[in-house]
Structures are given as C-alpha cells and as structure tokens.
Write a protein that holds these residues in place. Structure first.
Motif, PDB file in Angstrom:
ATOM      1  N   ARG A   1       0.843  -1.160  -0.102  1.00 40.19           N
ATOM      2  CA  ARG A   1       0.186  -0.034  -0.007  1.00 40.19           C
ATOM      3  C   ARG A   1       0.852   1.160  -0.121  1.00 40.19           C
ATOM      4  O   ARG A   1       1.764   1.269   0.740  1.00 40.19           O
ATOM      5  N   LEU A   2       0.280   2.115  -0.707  1.00 45.22           N
ATOM      6  CA  LEU A   2       1.089   3.494  -0.701  1.00 45.22           C
ATOM      7  C   LEU A   2       0.969   4.189   0.505  1.00 45.22           C
ATOM      8  O   LEU A   2      -0.177   4.301   0.892  1.00 45.22           O
ATOM      9  N   ARG A   3       2.084   5.036   0.869  1.00 47.39           N
ATOM     10  CA  ARG A   3       1.924   6.031   1.977  1.00 47.39           C
ATOM     11  C   ARG A   3       1.350   7.309   1.282  1.00 47.39           C
ATOM     12  O   ARG A   3       2.297   8.009   0.855  1.00 47.39           O
ATOM     13  N   THR A   4       0.193   7.666   1.362  1.00 47.05           N
ATOM     14  CA  THR A   4       0.102   8.993   0.517  1.00 47.05           C
ATOM     15  C   THR A   4       0.509  10.100   1.153  1.00 47.05           C
ATOM     16  O   THR A   4       0.718  11.066   0.370  1.00 47.05           O
ATOM     17  N   ASP A   5       0.885  10.249   2.556  1.00 47.31           N
ATOM     18  CA  ASP A   5       1.245  11.304   3.112  1.00 47.31           C
ATOM     19  C   ASP A   5       2.745  11.399   2.583  1.00 47.31           C
ATOM     20  O   ASP A   5       3.165  12.620   2.151  1.00 47.31           O
ATOM     21  N   LEU A   6       3.469  10.469   2.354  1.00 46.12           N
ATOM     22  CA  LEU A   6       4.787  10.591   1.897  1.00 46.12           C
ATOM     23  C   LEU A   6       4.761  10.921   0.441  1.00 46.12           C
ATOM     24  O   LEU A   6       5.757  11.721  -0.112  1.00 46.12           O
ATOM     25  N   LEU A   7       3.876  10.287  -0.380  1.00 43.45           N
ATOM     26  CA  LEU A   7       3.872  10.577  -1.720  1.00 43.45           C
ATOM     27  C   LEU A   7       3.310  12.102  -2.103  1.00 43.45           C
ATOM     28  O   LEU A   7       4.155  12.593  -2.773  1.00 43.45           O
ATOM     29  N   LEU A   8       2.671  12.399  -1.324  1.00 40.81           N
ATOM     30  CA  LEU A   8       1.952  13.693  -1.504  1.00 40.81           C
ATOM     31  C   LEU A   8       3.077  14.785  -0.974  1.00 40.81           C
ATOM     32  O   LEU A   8       3.364  15.781  -1.982  1.00 40.81           O
ATOM     33  N   GLY A   9       3.915  14.421  -0.076  1.00 43.02           N
ATOM     34  CA  GLY A   9       4.967  15.362   0.337  1.00 43.02           C
ATOM     35  C   GLY A   9       6.201  15.298  -0.780  1.00 43.02           C
ATOM     36  O   GLY A   9       6.614  16.541  -1.031  1.00 43.02           O
ATOM     37  N   ALA A  10       6.282  14.070  -1.230  1.00 39.59           N
ATOM     38  CA  ALA A  10       7.527  14.232  -2.224  1.00 39.59           C
ATOM     39  C   ALA A  10       7.017  15.033  -3.459  1.00 39.59           C
ATOM     40  O   ALA A  10       7.847  15.611  -4.080  1.00 39.59           O
ATOM     41  N   ALA A  11       5.683  14.547  -3.798  1.00 34.86           N
ATOM     42  CA  ALA A  11       5.319  15.362  -5.269  1.00 34.86           C
ATOM     43  C   ALA A  11       5.246  16.731  -4.948  1.00 34.86           C
ATOM     44  O   ALA A  11       5.782  17.386  -5.959  1.00 34.86           O
ATOM     45  N   GLU A  49      17.905  20.567   5.096  1.00 34.13           N
ATOM     46  CA  GLU A  49      18.036  21.656   6.289  1.00 34.13           C
ATOM     47  C   GLU A  49      16.934  21.972   6.892  1.00 34.13           C
ATOM     48  O   GLU A  49      17.010  22.473   8.106  1.00 34.13           O
ATOM     49  N   ARG A  50      15.492  21.506   6.437  1.00 36.81           N
ATOM     50  CA  ARG A  50      14.274  21.892   6.974  1.00 36.81           C
ATOM     51  C   ARG A  50      13.462  20.796   7.552  1.00 36.81           C
ATOM     52  O   ARG A  50      12.543  20.936   8.092  1.00 36.81           O
ATOM     53  N   ALA A  51      13.933  19.277   7.162  1.00 39.10           N
ATOM     54  CA  ALA A  51      13.104  18.370   7.642  1.00 39.10           C
ATOM     55  C   ALA A  51      13.586  17.971   9.031  1.00 39.10           C
ATOM     56  O   ALA A  51      13.263  16.605   9.194  1.00 39.10           O
ATOM     57  N   SER A  52      14.145  18.429   9.887  1.00 43.73           N
ATOM     58  CA  SER A  52      14.758  17.705  10.991  1.00 43.73           C
ATOM     59  C   SER A  52      13.755  17.248  12.034  1.00 43.73           C
ATOM     60  O   SER A  52      13.853  16.234  12.710  1.00 43.73           O
ATOM     61  N   ALA A  53      12.544  17.779  12.013  1.00 44.70           N
ATOM     62  CA  ALA A  53      11.442  17.404  12.731  1.00 44.70           C
ATOM     63  C   ALA A  53      10.934  16.054  12.445  1.00 44.70           C
ATOM     64  O   ALA A  53      10.165  15.414  13.163  1.00 44.70           O
ATOM     65  N   LEU A  54      11.115  15.614  11.003  1.00 46.75           N
ATOM     66  CA  LEU A  54      10.548  14.357  10.697  1.00 46.75           C
ATOM     67  C   LEU A  54      11.478  13.106  11.235  1.00 46.75           C
ATOM     68  O   LEU A  54      12.682  13.264  11.565  1.00 46.75           O
ATOM     69  N   ALA A  55      10.578  12.030  11.545  1.00 46.56           N
ATOM     70  CA  ALA A  55      11.497  10.846  12.170  1.00 46.56           C
ATOM     71  C   ALA A  55      12.472  10.517  10.752  1.00 46.56           C
ATOM     72  O   ALA A  55      12.415  10.695   9.738  1.00 46.56           O
ATOM     73  N   ALA A  56      13.596   9.950  11.319  1.00 50.06           N
ATOM     74  CA  ALA A  56      14.741   9.645  10.331  1.00 50.06           C
ATOM     75  C   ALA A  56      14.173   8.935   9.297  1.00 50.06           C
ATOM     76  O   ALA A  56      14.556   9.009   8.243  1.00 50.06           O
ATOM     77  N   ASP A  57      13.411   7.769   9.608  1.00 47.53           N
ATOM     78  CA  ASP A  57      13.156   6.787   8.391  1.00 47.53           C
ATOM     79  C   ASP A  57      12.152   7.621   7.522  1.00 47.53           C
ATOM     80  O   ASP A  57      12.291   7.242   6.188  1.00 47.53           O
ATOM     81  N   VAL A  58      11.304   8.288   7.891  1.00 46.36           N
ATOM     82  CA  VAL A  58      10.453   9.194   7.072  1.00 46.36           C
ATOM     83  C   VAL A  58      11.252  10.374   6.275  1.00 46.36           C
ATOM     84  O   VAL A  58      11.061  10.230   4.929  1.00 46.36           O
ATOM     85  N   ARG A  59      12.172  10.837   6.889  1.00 45.17           N
ATOM     86  CA  ARG A  59      13.060  11.701   6.159  1.00 45.17           C
ATOM     87  C   ARG A  59      13.877  10.941   5.086  1.00 45.17           C
ATOM     88  O   ARG A  59      13.865  11.385   3.931  1.00 45.17           O
ATOM     89  N   ALA A  60      14.341   9.950   5.372  1.00 43.94           N
ATOM     90  CA  ALA A  60      15.057   8.952   4.417  1.00 43.94           C
ATOM     91  C   ALA A  60      14.251   8.711   3.126  1.00 43.94           C
ATOM     92  O   ALA A  60      14.664   8.871   1.965  1.00 43.94           O
ATOM     93  N   GLU A  61      13.017   8.446   3.268  1.00 53.16           N
ATOM     94  CA  GLU A  61      12.183   7.803   2.326  1.00 53.16           C
ATOM     95  C   GLU A  61      11.727   8.997   1.632  1.00 53.16           C
ATOM     96  O   GLU A  61      11.650   8.916   0.240  1.00 53.16           O
ATOM     97  N   LEU A  83       6.243   8.393  -7.961  1.00 50.41           N
ATOM     98  CA  LEU A  83       6.473   9.695  -8.225  1.00 50.41           C
ATOM     99  C   LEU A  83       7.257   9.948  -9.554  1.00 50.41           C
ATOM    100  O   LEU A  83       7.148  10.779 -10.346  1.00 50.41           O
ATOM    101  N   TYR A  84       8.140   8.656  -9.945  1.00 48.87           N
ATOM    102  CA  TYR A  84       8.791   9.069 -10.987  1.00 48.87           C
ATOM    103  C   TYR A  84       7.993   8.800 -12.247  1.00 48.87           C
ATOM    104  O   TYR A  84       8.064   9.799 -13.217  1.00 48.87           O
ATOM    105  N   HIS A  85       7.092   7.901 -12.260  1.00 46.14           N
ATOM    106  CA  HIS A  85       6.249   7.874 -13.225  1.00 46.14           C
ATOM    107  C   HIS A  85       5.081   9.091 -13.260  1.00 46.14           C
ATOM    108  O   HIS A  85       4.759   9.414 -14.573  1.00 46.14           O
ATOM    109  N   ALA A  86       4.686   9.447 -12.423  1.00 43.85           N
ATOM    110  CA  ALA A  86       3.857  10.849 -12.349  1.00 43.85           C
ATOM    111  C   ALA A  86       4.594  11.871 -13.025  1.00 43.85           C
ATOM    112  O   ALA A  86       4.191  12.891 -13.906  1.00 43.85           O
ATOM    113  N   ASN A  87       6.084  12.168 -12.579  1.00 44.60           N
ATOM    114  CA  ASN A  87       6.719  13.124 -13.261  1.00 44.60           C
ATOM    115  C   ASN A  87       6.861  13.014 -14.645  1.00 44.60           C
ATOM    116  O   ASN A  87       7.074  13.929 -15.412  1.00 44.60           O
ATOM    117  N   GLN A  88       7.134  11.760 -15.214  1.00 37.12           N
ATOM    118  CA  GLN A  88       7.094  11.131 -16.566  1.00 37.12           C
ATOM    119  C   GLN A  88       5.995  11.898 -17.340  1.00 37.12           C
ATOM    120  O   GLN A  88       6.043  12.357 -18.261  1.00 37.12           O
TER     121      GLN A  88
END
Length: 100
Positions: A1-11, A49-61, A83-88
């Motif tokens: 299942r997709l993590r929509t919060d992560l995908l939306l943030g990345a988008a 520089e700005r995502a220090s409040a995120l958990a380390a694993d979420v920030r890495a993803e 995200l790659y395919h949406a960008n394409q």
C-alpha cells in the motif's frame, strides 16, 4: 500500500531545488550553483536543512523519492516509483502539442 502522506509530500517537494537552480525572473537563468549541482541535489539539500522534525526513516524515504524522481531504476520504494512515473506523465503532457 502506498503511503499517501509521503507521496504527496514528495510530489510537492520534488522540484523545490529549482528555486536555487534558477535565478530571478524574468530570465530564470541557471545560477552558478545550479549549473554545477542541478535541482535534484539542491532540493535534497533544502529538504535536509528543513526536515529535522521528521522521523529519520520518514526523512530518508522522502529524500529517496525526491532523489530518484528522474531515474526509475533508482527507485527502491513504491512511493519513489509512483513519483517517477507521475513526473514522466507530467513531462509528456507538458510537451505535447495542443491543437488549435
């Protein structure tokens, strides 16, 4: 299942590096740093520089998804791949001729 919060943030953030890659209007010429590093690297720097409040694993993803949005083979998570395919798809739509 997709993590929509992560995908939306990345988008939302995947091209944030363009703000450092390109100079001011009206010409939007590449900056010296932009020529050397490109928007992906500059964007990763801005996010780190700005995502220090995120958990380390979420920030890495999040960083991974942004880092691989131009390279399908580099995507190691479902969100990065989507995200790659949406960008394409966006790139194809943006360059497609519009009939008058």
């Amino acid at each position: 299942r997709l993590r929509t919060d992560l995908l939306l943030g990345a988008a939302i953030l995947h091209d944030v590096g363009r703000t450092a890659e390109l100079g001011a209007a009206p010409t939007f010429r590449p900056t010296d740093e932009g020529k050397l590093l490109g928007h992906v690297h500059l964007g990763l720097r801005l996010i780190e520089e700005r995502a220090s409040a995120l958990a380390a694993d979420v920030r890495a993803e999040l960083l991974h998804a942004v880092a691989s949005h131009h390279d399908a083979r580099a995507a190691r998570t479902a969100e990065a791949s989507v995200l790659y395919h949406a960008n394409q798809l966006d790139a194809v739509a943006a360059t497609r001729p519009v009939e008058q």
